[in-house]
Design a protein around this motif. Structure first.
Motif, PDB file in Angstrom:
ATOM      1  N   UNK A  13      10.581   4.414   1.709  1.00 19.64           N
ATOM      2  CA  UNK A  13      10.174   3.325   0.825  1.00 19.64           C
ATOM      3  C   UNK A  13       8.883   3.594   0.088  1.00 19.64           C
ATOM      4  N   UNK A  14       8.530   4.883  -0.087  1.00 20.73           N
ATOM      5  CA  UNK A  14       7.341   5.228  -0.837  1.00 20.73           C
ATOM      6  C   UNK A  14       7.684   5.335  -2.320  1.00 20.73           C
ATOM      7  N   UNK A  15       6.641   5.454  -3.134  1.00 26.09           N
ATOM      8  CA  UNK A  15       6.862   5.664  -4.551  1.00 26.09           C
ATOM      9  C   UNK A  15       7.505   7.022  -4.789  1.00 26.09           C
ATOM     10  N   UNK A  16       8.146   7.220  -5.929  1.00 19.81           N
ATOM     11  CA  UNK A  16       8.820   8.491  -6.211  1.00 19.81           C
ATOM     12  C   UNK A  16       7.869   9.666  -6.366  1.00 19.81           C
ATOM     13  N   UNK A  17       6.583   9.382  -6.643  1.00 15.17           N
ATOM     14  CA  UNK A  17       5.603  10.459  -6.744  1.00 15.17           C
ATOM     15  C   UNK A  17       4.372  10.050  -5.950  1.00 15.17           C
ATOM     16  N   UNK A  18       3.571  11.049  -5.581  1.00 15.43           N
ATOM     17  CA  UNK A  18       2.387  10.784  -4.770  1.00 15.43           C
ATOM     18  C   UNK A  18       1.444   9.813  -5.464  1.00 15.43           C
ATOM     19  N   UNK A  19       1.333   9.881  -6.773  1.00 21.51           N
ATOM     20  CA  UNK A  19       0.417   9.014  -7.503  1.00 21.51           C
ATOM     21  C   UNK A  19       0.728   7.534  -7.387  1.00 21.51           C
ATOM     22  N   UNK A  20       1.962   7.211  -6.985  1.00 16.33           N
ATOM     23  CA  UNK A  20       2.322   5.805  -6.801  1.00 16.33           C
ATOM     24  C   UNK A  20       1.771   5.229  -5.506  1.00 16.33           C
ATOM     25  N   UNK A  21       1.099   6.067  -4.708  1.00 19.93           N
ATOM     26  CA  UNK A  21       0.586   5.597  -3.425  1.00 19.93           C
ATOM     27  C   UNK A  21      -0.926   5.815  -3.374  1.00 19.93           C
ATOM     28  N   UNK A  22      -1.654   5.253  -4.316  1.00 17.89           N
ATOM     29  CA  UNK A  22      -3.089   5.467  -4.342  1.00 17.89           C
ATOM     30  C   UNK A  22      -3.859   4.152  -4.469  1.00 17.89           C
ATOM     31  N   UNK A  23      -3.667   3.211  -3.518  1.00 16.32           N
ATOM     32  CA  UNK A  23      -4.479   2.000  -3.528  1.00 16.32           C
ATOM     33  C   UNK A  23      -5.892   2.304  -3.041  1.00 16.32           C
ATOM     34  N   UNK A  24      -6.783   1.319  -3.133  1.00 13.87           N
ATOM     35  CA  UNK A  24      -8.161   1.536  -2.698  1.00 13.87           C
ATOM     36  C   UNK A  24      -8.256   1.711  -1.191  1.00 13.87           C
ATOM     37  N   UNK A  65       0.730  16.897   3.539  1.00 11.46           N
ATOM     38  CA  UNK A  65       0.952  16.174   4.792  1.00 11.46           C
ATOM     39  C   UNK A  65       2.403  15.679   4.860  1.00 11.46           C
ATOM     40  N   UNK A  66       2.890  15.155   3.739  1.00 13.86           N
ATOM     41  CA  UNK A  66       4.286  14.714   3.667  1.00 13.86           C
ATOM     42  C   UNK A  66       5.234  15.884   3.938  1.00 13.86           C
ATOM     43  N   UNK A  67       4.901  17.060   3.427  1.00 15.40           N
ATOM     44  CA  UNK A  67       5.737  18.231   3.679  1.00 15.40           C
ATOM     45  C   UNK A  67       5.775  18.572   5.160  1.00 15.40           C
ATOM     46  N   UNK A  97       5.802  16.409   7.555  1.00 12.95           N
ATOM     47  CA  UNK A  97       6.828  15.510   8.105  1.00 12.95           C
ATOM     48  C   UNK A  97       8.225  16.088   7.854  1.00 12.95           C
ATOM     49  N   UNK A  98       8.423  16.603   6.655  1.00 14.96           N
ATOM     50  CA  UNK A  98       9.727  17.154   6.273  1.00 14.96           C
ATOM     51  C   UNK A  98      10.062  18.380   7.123  1.00 14.96           C
ATOM     52  N   UNK A  99       9.095  19.263   7.305  1.00 12.27           N
ATOM     53  CA  UNK A  99       9.332  20.498   8.052  1.00 12.27           C
ATOM     54  C   UNK A  99       9.595  20.232   9.535  1.00 12.27           C
ATOM     55  N   UNK A 100       8.821  19.341  10.122  1.00 13.60           N
ATOM     56  CA  UNK A 100       8.877  19.135  11.565  1.00 13.60           C
ATOM     57  C   UNK A 100       9.905  18.098  12.002  1.00 13.60           C
ATOM     58  N   UNK A 101      10.222  17.150  11.106  1.00 11.86           N
ATOM     59  CA  UNK A 101      11.130  16.074  11.472  1.00 11.86           C
ATOM     60  C   UNK A 101      10.427  14.879  12.085  1.00 11.86           C
ATOM     61  N   UNK A 102       9.102  14.927  12.213  1.00 10.74           N
ATOM     62  CA  UNK A 102       8.371  13.780  12.749  1.00 10.74           C
ATOM     63  C   UNK A 102       8.365  12.639  11.725  1.00 10.74           C
ATOM     64  N   UNK A 103       8.472  11.414  12.217  1.00 10.59           N
ATOM     65  CA  UNK A 103       8.618  10.249  11.342  1.00 10.59           C
ATOM     66  C   UNK A 103       7.263   9.717  10.880  1.00 10.59           C
ATOM     67  N   UNK A 104       7.297   8.606  10.129  1.00  9.00           N
ATOM     68  CA  UNK A 104       6.063   7.983   9.649  1.00  9.00           C
ATOM     69  C   UNK A 104       5.726   6.723  10.442  1.00  9.00           C
ATOM     70  N   UNK A 105       6.386   6.498  11.585  1.00  9.93           N
ATOM     71  CA  UNK A 105       6.037   5.393  12.469  1.00  9.93           C
ATOM     72  C   UNK A 105       4.813   5.742  13.298  1.00  9.93           C
ATOM     73  N   UNK A 106       4.423   4.832  14.201  1.00 10.49           N
ATOM     74  CA  UNK A 106       3.210   5.058  14.986  1.00 10.49           C
ATOM     75  C   UNK A 106       3.311   6.319  15.848  1.00 10.49           C
ATOM     76  N   UNK A 107       4.457   6.516  16.498  1.00  9.27           N
ATOM     77  CA  UNK A 107       4.625   7.706  17.328  1.00  9.27           C
ATOM     78  C   UNK A 107       4.741   8.942  16.455  1.00  9.27           C
ATOM     79  N   UNK A 108       5.513   8.851  15.379  1.00  8.60           N
ATOM     80  CA  UNK A 108       5.691   9.997  14.488  1.00  8.60           C
ATOM     81  C   UNK A 108       4.387  10.456  13.856  1.00  8.60           C
ATOM     82  N   UNK A 109       3.555   9.505  13.419  1.00 13.31           N
ATOM     83  CA  UNK A 109       2.273   9.885  12.829  1.00 13.31           C
ATOM     84  C   UNK A 109       1.356  10.501  13.889  1.00 13.31           C
TER      85      UNK A 109
END
Length: 226
Positions: free
Chosen positions: A35-46, A72-74, A76-88
């Motif tokens: 559910x992230x933006x299609x590019x990294x720049x879409x995720x740059x809030x303060x 960092x996102x890569x 996740x892709x390489x290792x298979x670890x998720x973006x949840x609390x345990x995955x992070x």
């Protein structure tokens, strides 16, 4: 022996990204799935919400994070670890194992924050992820970042061969595990510094709003563990 160990690590980290998938395709799938933006720049809030125990605490979204987020996102892709609390927590333990603290101290500190949460939830998985990182390498060095930027059509398998579990042995393993012990100590210290004031603020705000104390301290069901 090493191959058997490597297979066991991979069995614990199922990966939805096929090795034949290109880097660009993997990024698109990763952003869509989470559910992230299609590019990294879409995720740059303060500020950005960081998992710290049972809370999500807003932290400044500093320039170093912007610079390295794509890579960092890569991981996740390489290792298979998720973006949840345990995955992070796992990806942070893995990155520390690969030497992220020596690549940039800010990266290491961000890893420690996520590691503290993961270690509270499931220490065994954090240890396994760190061990996996010891025989891997991260993508934060300039040469690899440039390679990723220029070779979006290359397959995931190509980058895995370069970075994931390719080392036949660990130099001074006892020293690396002593290093991990120090990381855990600092992670727990950061956890207490960040979580305790945030938890007190949460309790006070809920009490002022008239919420029963038992409802305040009752753990909420979370869907973001993994």
């Amino acid at each position: 022996m090493f191959n058997k160990y490597k297979m066991n690590l991979q069995a614990k980290s199922p990966n939805i990204f096929a090795d034949s998938c290109s880097l660009d395709e993997a990024y698109a799938l990763f952003y869509q799935k989470n559910g992230f933006g299609p590019i990294v720049g879409d995720r740059e809030p303060l500020t950005v919400g960081v998992y710290t125990g049972c809370l999500i605490v807003p932290m400044p979204n500093i320039g170093v994070r912007h610079k390295y987020l794509k890579y960092h996102d890569m991981h996740h892709i390489l290792t298979g670890y998720t973006v949840g609390r345990i995955g992070e927590g796992e990806i942070s333990a893995w990155e520390l194992g690969t030497g992220s603290m020596f690549r940039h101290p800010i990266l290491g500190i961000m890893n420690l924050i996520a590691l503290s949460t993961g270690f509270f939830l499931t220490p065994k998985r954090m240890i396994q992820a760190y061990r996996r990182g010891l025989i891997s390498a991260n993508t934060y060095d300039l040469a690899t970042r440039q390679w990723i930027d220029l070779h979006g059509e290359s397959s995931i398998s190509e980058l895995k061969k370069m970075k994931l579990e390719y080392k036949p042995s660990v130099f001074l393993p006892w020293l690396r595990w002593l290093e991990f012990t120090i990381y855990i100590g600092f992670a727990l210290l950061i956890h207490s510094i960040v979580v305790i004031p945030a938890l007190i603020l949460r309790i006070v705000s809920y009490l002022l709003a008239g919420e029963p104390f038992i409802e305040i301290i009752k753990p909420a069901k979370r869907s973001d563990l993994y």
